[in-house]
Motif scaffolding. Structure first.
Motif, PDB file in Angstrom:
ATOM      1  N   CYS A  24       5.222  -9.855   0.878  1.00 47.63           N
ATOM      2  CA  CYS A  24       4.158 -10.169  -0.082  1.00 47.63           C
ATOM      3  C   CYS A  24       4.096  -9.162  -1.228  1.00 47.63           C
ATOM      4  O   CYS A  24       3.646  -9.485  -2.319  1.00 47.63           O
ATOM      5  CB  CYS A  24       2.813 -10.220   0.624  1.00 47.63           C
ATOM      6  SG  CYS A  24       2.740 -11.421   1.962  1.00 47.63           S
ATOM      7  N   PHE A  25       4.516  -7.935  -0.965  1.00 42.22           N
ATOM      8  CA  PHE A  25       4.581  -6.879  -1.988  1.00 42.22           C
ATOM      9  C   PHE A  25       3.246  -6.692  -2.690  1.00 42.22           C
ATOM     10  O   PHE A  25       3.162  -6.641  -3.920  1.00 42.22           O
ATOM     11  CB  PHE A  25       5.684  -7.187  -3.003  1.00 42.22           C
ATOM     12  CG  PHE A  25       6.194  -5.944  -3.696  1.00 42.22           C
ATOM     13  CD1 PHE A  25       6.918  -5.014  -2.988  1.00 42.22           C
ATOM     14  CD2 PHE A  25       5.937  -5.713  -5.021  1.00 42.22           C
ATOM     15  CE1 PHE A  25       7.389  -3.866  -3.608  1.00 42.22           C
ATOM     16  CE2 PHE A  25       6.397  -4.574  -5.652  1.00 42.22           C
ATOM     17  CZ  PHE A  25       7.123  -3.653  -4.948  1.00 42.22           C
ATOM     18  N   SER A  26       2.182  -6.615  -1.896  1.00 42.56           N
ATOM     19  CA  SER A  26       0.858  -6.340  -2.450  1.00 42.56           C
ATOM     20  C   SER A  26       0.643  -4.834  -2.469  1.00 42.56           C
ATOM     21  O   SER A  26       0.657  -4.177  -1.425  1.00 42.56           O
ATOM     22  CB  SER A  26      -0.219  -7.017  -1.594  1.00 42.56           C
ATOM     23  OG  SER A  26      -1.500  -6.492  -1.879  1.00 42.56           O
ATOM     24  N   LYS A  27       0.442  -4.287  -3.641  1.00 43.21           N
ATOM     25  CA  LYS A  27       0.351  -2.831  -3.792  1.00 43.21           C
ATOM     26  C   LYS A  27      -0.806  -2.252  -2.988  1.00 43.21           C
ATOM     27  O   LYS A  27      -0.655  -1.265  -2.282  1.00 43.21           O
ATOM     28  CB  LYS A  27       0.194  -2.479  -5.281  1.00 43.21           C
ATOM     29  CG  LYS A  27       1.342  -2.938  -6.152  1.00 43.21           C
ATOM     30  CD  LYS A  27       1.162  -2.491  -7.581  1.00 43.21           C
ATOM     31  CE  LYS A  27       0.025  -3.215  -8.282  1.00 43.21           C
ATOM     32  NZ  LYS A  27       0.311  -4.649  -8.520  1.00 43.21           N
ATOM     33  N   ILE A  28      -1.992  -2.878  -3.111  1.00 42.21           N
ATOM     34  CA  ILE A  28      -3.171  -2.318  -2.445  1.00 42.21           C
ATOM     35  C   ILE A  28      -3.079  -2.450  -0.928  1.00 42.21           C
ATOM     36  O   ILE A  28      -3.579  -1.602  -0.188  1.00 42.21           O
ATOM     37  CB  ILE A  28      -4.462  -2.997  -2.979  1.00 42.21           C
ATOM     38  CG1 ILE A  28      -5.679  -2.119  -2.684  1.00 42.21           C
ATOM     39  CG2 ILE A  28      -4.635  -4.396  -2.434  1.00 42.21           C
ATOM     40  CD1 ILE A  28      -5.689  -0.792  -3.400  1.00 42.21           C
ATOM     41  N   THR A  29      -2.411  -3.492  -0.438  1.00 40.33           N
ATOM     42  CA  THR A  29      -2.224  -3.658   1.007  1.00 40.33           C
ATOM     43  C   THR A  29      -1.256  -2.610   1.544  1.00 40.33           C
ATOM     44  O   THR A  29      -1.463  -2.050   2.625  1.00 40.33           O
ATOM     45  CB  THR A  29      -1.716  -5.069   1.340  1.00 40.33           C
ATOM     46  OG1 THR A  29      -2.512  -6.036   0.652  1.00 40.33           O
ATOM     47  CG2 THR A  29      -1.788  -5.340   2.830  1.00 40.33           C
ATOM     48  N   LEU A  30      -0.208  -2.342   0.798  1.00 42.44           N
ATOM     49  CA  LEU A  30       0.740  -1.285   1.167  1.00 42.44           C
ATOM     50  C   LEU A  30       0.023   0.068   1.253  1.00 42.44           C
ATOM     51  O   LEU A  30       0.196   0.809   2.219  1.00 42.44           O
ATOM     52  CB  LEU A  30       1.865  -1.202   0.133  1.00 42.44           C
ATOM     53  CG  LEU A  30       2.994  -2.231   0.229  1.00 42.44           C
ATOM     54  CD1 LEU A  30       3.780  -2.270  -1.081  1.00 42.44           C
ATOM     55  CD2 LEU A  30       3.926  -1.879   1.381  1.00 42.44           C
ATOM     56  N   ILE A  31      -0.798   0.365   0.242  1.00 43.17           N
ATOM     57  CA  ILE A  31      -1.519   1.637   0.216  1.00 43.17           C
ATOM     58  C   ILE A  31      -2.515   1.717   1.369  1.00 43.17           C
ATOM     59  O   ILE A  31      -2.614   2.739   2.059  1.00 43.17           O
ATOM     60  CB  ILE A  31      -2.242   1.818  -1.136  1.00 43.17           C
ATOM     61  CG1 ILE A  31      -1.217   1.966  -2.260  1.00 43.17           C
ATOM     62  CG2 ILE A  31      -3.173   3.034  -1.099  1.00 43.17           C
ATOM     63  CD1 ILE A  31      -1.818   1.908  -3.647  1.00 43.17           C
ATOM     64  N   GLY A  32      -3.261   0.619   1.596  1.00 41.13           N
ATOM     65  CA  GLY A  32      -4.258   0.602   2.664  1.00 41.13           C
ATOM     66  C   GLY A  32      -3.648   0.818   4.031  1.00 41.13           C
ATOM     67  O   GLY A  32      -4.164   1.613   4.833  1.00 41.13           O
ATOM     68  N   PHE A  33      -2.535   0.140   4.294  1.00 43.21           N
ATOM     69  CA  PHE A  33      -1.871   0.289   5.593  1.00 43.21           C
ATOM     70  C   PHE A  33      -1.333   1.705   5.765  1.00 43.21           C
ATOM     71  O   PHE A  33      -1.460   2.305   6.836  1.00 43.21           O
ATOM     72  CB  PHE A  33      -0.736  -0.724   5.725  1.00 43.21           C
ATOM     73  CG  PHE A  33      -0.035  -0.669   7.052  1.00 43.21           C
ATOM     74  CD1 PHE A  33      -0.579  -1.285   8.170  1.00 43.21           C
ATOM     75  CD2 PHE A  33       1.161   0.011   7.198  1.00 43.21           C
ATOM     76  CE1 PHE A  33       0.054  -1.225   9.399  1.00 43.21           C
ATOM     77  CE2 PHE A  33       1.801   0.082   8.416  1.00 43.21           C
ATOM     78  CZ  PHE A  33       1.246  -0.543   9.521  1.00 43.21           C
ATOM     79  N   PHE A  34      -0.736   2.254   4.717  1.00 42.13           N
ATOM     80  CA  PHE A  34      -0.169   3.599   4.775  1.00 42.13           C
ATOM     81  C   PHE A  34      -1.264   4.641   5.023  1.00 42.13           C
ATOM     82  O   PHE A  34      -1.129   5.515   5.884  1.00 42.13           O
ATOM     83  CB  PHE A  34       0.564   3.911   3.472  1.00 42.13           C
ATOM     84  CG  PHE A  34       1.190   5.268   3.441  1.00 42.13           C
ATOM     85  CD1 PHE A  34       2.422   5.490   4.043  1.00 42.13           C
ATOM     86  CD2 PHE A  34       0.552   6.338   2.823  1.00 42.13           C
ATOM     87  CE1 PHE A  34       3.001   6.755   4.023  1.00 42.13           C
ATOM     88  CE2 PHE A  34       1.117   7.597   2.801  1.00 42.13           C
ATOM     89  CZ  PHE A  34       2.349   7.804   3.403  1.00 42.13           C
ATOM     90  N   LEU A  89       3.889  12.111   9.472  1.00 46.27           N
ATOM     91  CA  LEU A  89       4.430  12.717   8.259  1.00 46.27           C
ATOM     92  C   LEU A  89       5.914  12.430   8.121  1.00 46.27           C
ATOM     93  O   LEU A  89       6.397  12.057   7.043  1.00 46.27           O
ATOM     94  CB  LEU A  89       4.181  14.229   8.269  1.00 46.27           C
ATOM     95  CG  LEU A  89       2.744  14.686   8.045  1.00 46.27           C
ATOM     96  CD1 LEU A  89       2.628  16.192   8.254  1.00 46.27           C
ATOM     97  CD2 LEU A  89       2.270  14.306   6.652  1.00 46.27           C
ATOM     98  N   MET A  90       6.649  12.596   9.237  1.00 46.18           N
ATOM     99  CA  MET A  90       8.079  12.329   9.207  1.00 46.18           C
ATOM    100  C   MET A  90       8.373  10.851   8.936  1.00 46.18           C
ATOM    101  O   MET A  90       9.241  10.510   8.129  1.00 46.18           O
ATOM    102  CB  MET A  90       8.728  12.753  10.545  1.00 46.18           C
ATOM    103  CG  MET A  90       8.721  14.245  10.815  1.00 46.18           C
ATOM    104  SD  MET A  90       9.653  15.195   9.564  1.00 46.18           S
ATOM    105  CE  MET A  90       8.310  15.828   8.554  1.00 46.18           C
ATOM    106  N   SER A  91       7.611   9.978   9.612  1.00 43.61           N
ATOM    107  CA  SER A  91       7.822   8.545   9.419  1.00 43.61           C
ATOM    108  C   SER A  91       7.441   8.123   8.002  1.00 43.61           C
ATOM    109  O   SER A  91       8.027   7.193   7.438  1.00 43.61           O
ATOM    110  CB  SER A  91       7.028   7.743  10.447  1.00 43.61           C
ATOM    111  OG  SER A  91       5.643   7.951  10.305  1.00 43.61           O
ATOM    112  N   SER A  92       6.457   8.835   7.427  1.00 47.54           N
ATOM    113  CA  SER A  92       6.049   8.523   6.052  1.00 47.54           C
ATOM    114  C   SER A  92       7.191   8.771   5.083  1.00 47.54           C
ATOM    115  O   SER A  92       7.447   7.963   4.184  1.00 47.54           O
ATOM    116  CB  SER A  92       4.832   9.367   5.653  1.00 47.54           C
ATOM    117  OG  SER A  92       3.729   9.075   6.463  1.00 47.54           O
TER     118      SER A  92
END
Length: 270
Positions: free
Chosen positions: A82-92, A113-116
């Motif tokens: 879906c490439f939703s920017k806010i969803t990516l940020i929220g999940f992260f 941290l490592m997985s990030s």
């Protein structure tokens, strides 16, 4: 997608759902942005943010109930699809920052941290090999994306309100689309009302929280509220209701063994 880019379902989306969700009533504008099949990779009634939030939250709740590779994979696949920017940020933010910290688990914080770093590297590699995604991502980075420029203009508009209007609202509607449930709620009802709404949902979600599910849900819904809007968006009513009911189900199922053991012990004592 055949049958949805034109025709019966497309007309329903344009003339009913979209005009109710988005403010301004400019159907031509809605078609040229949210219902343009080249605008984003995929979307539910034209919005990848709505679809991504639905997918990610539902699959994450399923994964909490039945942990495994299958649902985790579907979560990450949905984020990229879906490439939703806010969803990516929220999940992260929720999965890699907030939850490890509130669990006081230093091992999980280190792993997060490592997985990030790995996730960010994988994301950059994915972007570099996908020309369409790369072009869209660069528009966002350079500040040329309509979603960025339009929301900056809304913030500029809100900066003209006085303290009383910010706290208690102005009411009514404007001649342009806010594209932010957060700012629209402040404009109409004020920040005091907005905080009451957030606190109410926090208490309801926490009441039936399972494995810190309320933290994840609240972060996802509040961050989504910053853009498309969630708590006053009819498209999110079903997702919020499902999240509460499913969390309640998981909460009750998790308490069954302990209740059974207690009842058995009481019967043995008697």
């Amino acid at each position: 997608m055949q049958g949805f880019a034109t025709g019966f379902f497309y007309n329903i989306a344009v003339n009913n759902a979209m005009s109710n969700v988005y403010y301004g009533g400019d159907v031509a504008h809605i078609i040229s942005t949210h219902l343009n099949v080249t605008f984003r990779p995929i979307g539910f009634i034209g919005s990848p943010t709505i679809l991504a939030t639905y997918f990610v939250i539902i699959f994450h709740l399923f994964d909490l109930c039945s942990p495994g590779v299958r649902f985790k994979s579907l979560v990450y696949y949905s984020l990229l699809l879906c490439f939703s920017k806010i969803t990516l940020i929220g999940f992260f933010v929720s999965n890699n920052i907030v939850l490890p910290i509130i669990n006081y688990n230093f091992k999980k914080i280190f792993i997060s941290l490592m997985s990030s770093f790995i996730i960010i590297a994988a994301f950059l590699i994915f972007i570099s090999y996908n020309e369409r995604m790369n072009d869209y991502f660069m528009l966002f980075i350079n500040g040329d994306d309509y979603g960025v420029t339009h929301r900056i203009s809304v913030i500029d508009f809100m900066s003209g309100l006085n303290i009383t209007q910010i706290f208690f609202g102005v009411g009514g509607s404007t001649s342009f689309i806010f594209d932010s449930g957060f700012l629209l709620t402040i404009y109409r009802f004020g920040i005091v009302y907005l905080l009451i709404v957030y606190m109410t949902y926090f208490m309801v979600l926490k009441k039936f929280s399972y494995n810190k599910s309320h933290v994840f849900l609240l972060i996802m819904f509040i961050l989504t509220d910053l853009t498309i809007g969630s708590f006053h968006n009819q498209m999110f009513f079903y997702l919020i209701a499902f999240s509460i009911l499913y969390s309640k189900y998981m909460y009750e199922m998790s308490s069954i063994p302990s209740k059974t053991v207690r009842e058995k012990n009481v019967s043995q004592i008697n």
